[in-house]
Design a protein around this motif. Structure first.
Motif, PDB file in Angstrom:
ATOM      1  N   MET A 188      22.726 -29.616  33.948  1.00 25.97           N
ATOM      2  CA  MET A 188      23.867 -28.729  33.909  1.00 25.97           C
ATOM      3  C   MET A 188      24.458 -28.661  35.313  1.00 25.97           C
ATOM      4  O   MET A 188      23.728 -28.651  36.283  1.00 25.97           O
ATOM      5  N   SER A 189      25.743 -28.610  35.427  1.00 22.98           N
ATOM      6  CA  SER A 189      26.370 -28.518  36.729  1.00 22.98           C
ATOM      7  C   SER A 189      26.127 -27.137  37.321  1.00 22.98           C
ATOM      8  O   SER A 189      25.708 -26.217  36.650  1.00 22.98           O
ATOM      9  N   VAL A 190      26.402 -27.038  38.608  1.00 23.10           N
ATOM     10  CA  VAL A 190      26.255 -25.753  39.274  1.00 23.10           C
ATOM     11  C   VAL A 190      27.385 -24.853  38.809  1.00 23.10           C
ATOM     12  O   VAL A 190      28.558 -25.210  38.871  1.00 23.10           O
ATOM     13  N   HIS A 228      26.635 -17.525  39.099  1.00 30.35           N
ATOM     14  CA  HIS A 228      25.607 -16.699  38.469  1.00 30.35           C
ATOM     15  C   HIS A 228      26.212 -15.516  37.723  1.00 30.35           C
ATOM     16  O   HIS A 228      25.546 -14.869  36.934  1.00 30.35           O
ATOM     17  N   LYS A 270      22.545 -17.941  33.478  1.00 33.63           N
ATOM     18  CA  LYS A 270      21.450 -18.757  33.991  1.00 33.63           C
ATOM     19  C   LYS A 270      21.544 -20.126  33.342  1.00 33.63           C
ATOM     20  O   LYS A 270      22.118 -20.288  32.264  1.00 33.63           O
ATOM     21  N   GLU A 271      20.966 -21.104  34.008  1.00 30.65           N
ATOM     22  CA  GLU A 271      20.896 -22.445  33.441  1.00 30.65           C
ATOM     23  C   GLU A 271      19.789 -22.463  32.396  1.00 30.65           C
ATOM     24  O   GLU A 271      18.694 -21.943  32.615  1.00 30.65           O
ATOM     25  N   ASP A 275      16.823 -23.917  30.688  1.00 30.23           N
ATOM     26  CA  ASP A 275      15.824 -24.921  31.060  1.00 30.23           C
ATOM     27  C   ASP A 275      15.261 -25.595  29.799  1.00 30.23           C
ATOM     28  O   ASP A 275      15.588 -25.186  28.678  1.00 30.23           O
ATOM     29  N   GLN A 290      24.046 -23.139  23.294  1.00 30.40           N
ATOM     30  CA  GLN A 290      23.549 -23.225  24.662  1.00 30.40           C
ATOM     31  C   GLN A 290      24.453 -22.433  25.607  1.00 30.40           C
ATOM     32  O   GLN A 290      23.976 -21.719  26.486  1.00 30.40           O
ATOM     33  N   SER A 330      23.263 -18.878  27.619  1.00 28.68           N
ATOM     34  CA  SER A 330      23.192 -18.875  29.078  1.00 28.68           C
ATOM     35  C   SER A 330      23.472 -17.484  29.638  1.00 28.68           C
ATOM     36  O   SER A 330      23.181 -17.213  30.800  1.00 28.68           O
ATOM     37  N   ASP A 386      30.257 -30.211  32.006  1.00 28.03           N
ATOM     38  CA  ASP A 386      28.994 -30.900  31.734  1.00 28.03           C
ATOM     39  C   ASP A 386      29.164 -31.949  30.643  1.00 28.03           C
ATOM     40  O   ASP A 386      28.654 -33.054  30.756  1.00 28.03           O
TER      41      ASP A 386
END
Length: 107
Positions: A1-3, A6, A19-20, A22, A50, A54, A94
């Motif tokens: 995932m790209s940055v 937050h 959040k990413e 995982d 997804q 997040s 993404d």
């Protein structure tokens, strides 16, 4: 995932903490999806879920990771259209990057 940030703010002024997802979260999400993972729309459902999952807090109030398809839908309703509109660009980046990677690998 790209940055991605937050926290984002919707047009209505609500704050969404992010959040990413995982690999463990992704497996939980696939398990929660159950019957939604059957058929041609499974990839679309998982991508959208997804993005929804997040979100870890809405206006500073923590949000628990959904454990079922119904909980994913409930969270999506809480996030609302303006929340999805703010999240969507981060996740589309993404998908575009993944498409480019696949196309370059085929060539």
């Amino acid at each position: 995932m790209s940055v991605f940030p937050h926290e984002v703010t919707t047009a209505e002024g609500r704050r969404l903490a992010l959040k990413e997802i995982d690999p463990g979260d992704m497996l939980d999400l696939i398990e929660a999806a159950g019957s939604a993972m059957n058929g041609a729309s499974a990839t679309s459902w998982l991508s959208y879920a997804q993005m929804i999952c997040s979100v870890t807090a809405i206006d500073g109030v923590p949000v628990q990771m959904p454990a079922s398809k119904e909980e994913v839908k409930e969270l999506a309703r809480r996030i609302g259209n303006d929340g999805v509109a703010v999240l969507h660009p981060f996740f589309m980046e993404d998908e575009d990057a993944e498409r480019e990677l696949v196309l370059s690998a085929k060539n």
